[in-house]
Design an enzyme around this catalytic site. Sequence first.
Site, PDB file in Angstrom:
ATOM      1  N   ASP A  14       0.767  -1.559  -0.156  1.00  0.00           N
ATOM      2  CA  ASP A  14      -0.179   0.006   0.158  1.00  0.00           C
ATOM      3  C   ASP A  14       0.928   1.396   0.443  1.00  0.00           C
ATOM      4  O   ASP A  14       1.980   1.239   0.360  1.00  0.00           O
ATOM      5  CB  ASP A  14      -0.645   0.101   0.600  1.00  0.00           C
ATOM      6  N   ASP A  16      -0.466   5.257   1.178  1.00  0.00           N
ATOM      7  CA  ASP A  16      -0.203   5.756   2.536  1.00  0.00           C
ATOM      8  C   ASP A  16      -0.277   5.036   3.443  1.00  0.00           C
ATOM      9  O   ASP A  16      -1.710   4.525   3.659  1.00  0.00           O
ATOM     10  CB  ASP A  16      -1.721   7.026   1.204  1.00  0.00           C
TER      11      ASP A  16
END
Length: 239
Positions: A14, A16
């Site tokens: 991922d 953020d």
Amino acid sequence: MIPSTISAEAILFDLDGTLIDSTQGVFNAWEEFGKRHPFIDDLGWRDVAHKTHGRRLVETLKHYCNIPDDELQQAVYEFEDIVIDHGGGPEVLPGVPQLLSELNRIIPDGWTIVTSASSRYASAALTRCNLPVPSKGFVTADDIAPGQGKPNPAPYLAGARRISSEDDFITKCLVIEDAPSGLTAGRRAGAATLAVCTNHTREFLETRAGDEKPDFVVDNLEHLIVQVLPSGGLSLTID
């Protein structure tokens, strides 16, 4: 006891909350959008920020702000500009530059990024944080069909296809995430999942139920040591 060593052939990160932290910018953006567009159910901007963590803006802005379809793309750009340009912009999380540098050294084609942000935002954030773009490119909200963002498995299935055309390659991948919606997406896709305690406590993450429960938990990526195996795969040790 949670094993301290993980084997995988590729890593799907991922963005953020996992590689970078844009928390203050996201808070600023939701607060601003709450002034422009009253939220549904009289929710406050902090409630909306919490409920939408890890999900695509094109879906959350439509749902919580009632923004019509023909205005959504511009609204997404405006939101992301606030995140990038106000509140200090995104910052690199601990251990990330070293980990990505090591991956690029030992297995440059064995990792990618799967984010709920737009390609425009992901490119700007990586540049701002001086982080490398994966050699295989990355998967963003722009690459996923409407209604198939996290927690749907589609984003991580697309991430696995960036690296290999094998039908079941996702089962050989490790998804690294901070958000329950992303952990669910990874589990539903068929990958092993590792959670980082960026936005949630270890206790919260370890007591999730069903698809939200990660296979492994680490405080941050400083505690992850990666080595290439003779087979060409990866061995990741939680220090």
